[in-house]
Scaffold this motif. Structure first.
Motif, short mmCIF file in Angstrom:
data_model
loop_
_atom_site.label_atom_id
_atom_site.label_comp_id
_atom_site.label_asym_id
_atom_site.label_seq_id
_atom_site.Cartn_x
_atom_site.Cartn_y
_atom_site.Cartn_z
N VAL A 15 0.81 -1.07 -0.08
CA VAL A 15 0.03 -0.09 -0.03
C VAL A 15 0.87 1.17 0.12
N THR A 16 0.51 2.29 -1.12
CA THR A 16 1.30 3.36 -0.77
C THR A 16 0.63 4.68 -0.16
N GLU A 31 6.70 9.80 -0.56
CA GLU A 31 5.67 8.80 -0.49
C GLU A 31 6.48 7.30 0.39
N ASP A 32 5.68 6.67 1.03
CA ASP A 32 6.25 5.23 1.54
C ASP A 32 5.23 4.36 1.06
N GLU A 33 6.18 3.20 0.76
CA GLU A 33 5.49 1.67 0.38
C GLU A 33 5.32 0.97 1.80
N ALA A 52 6.46 5.11 10.89
CA ALA A 52 7.85 5.26 9.86
C ALA A 52 8.48 6.78 10.26
N HIS A 53 7.48 7.70 10.73
CA HIS A 53 7.88 8.87 10.77
C HIS A 53 7.58 9.51 12.31
N PRO A 54 8.33 9.03 13.30
CA PRO A 54 8.04 9.45 14.51
C PRO A 54 8.14 10.80 14.94
N SER A 88 -3.36 -0.34 -3.51
CA SER A 88 -3.91 1.24 -3.41
C SER A 88 -3.16 2.22 -3.03
N THR A 89 -3.28 3.36 -3.44
CA THR A 89 -2.46 4.37 -2.86
C THR A 89 -3.48 5.57 -2.00
#
Length: 99
Positions: A15-16, A31-33, A52-54, A88-89
């Motif tokens: 999922v992106t 973006e991240d996957e 992922a991004h605290p 999905s994105t």
């Protein structure tokens, strides 16, 4: 008699999450996957983004974003009820100034 095989079907396993404007600035990436084994909820996507991004910048920004799932706006209802399929994105759009 053998039948020619058709094109192989790609199995989606990610999922992106795509970030726009201030969300991109806060996350530090466009973006991240995220790897998935099946459908997940929007709440799980948000949890993964925050993991992922605290930090407060991303949490604060994602908290005020409008969300698109593909090209469909997601209402401000319960994110635990929104299903996100593999492939999905999810787009995170912070409020924009102007018109």
């Amino acid at each position: 008699m053998s039948t020619p095989s058709g094109p192989s079907r790609k199995v989606e396993t990610t999922v992106t999450a795509r970030y726009w404007a201030g969300a991109r600035a806060a996350a530090g990436v466009a973006e991240d996957e995220f790897e998935v084994t099946g459908p997940i909820t929007l709440a799980e996507v948000v949890r993964r983004v925050l993991t992922a991004h605290p930090g407060q910048d991303v949490a604060r920004t994602i908290g005020v974003c409008s969300v698109l799932l593909g090209d469909r706006p997601v209402s401000s209802g319960d994110a635990a009820q929104v299903v996100v399929d593999p492939g999905s994105t999810v787009e995170f759009l912070p409020p924009f100034a102007g018109g």
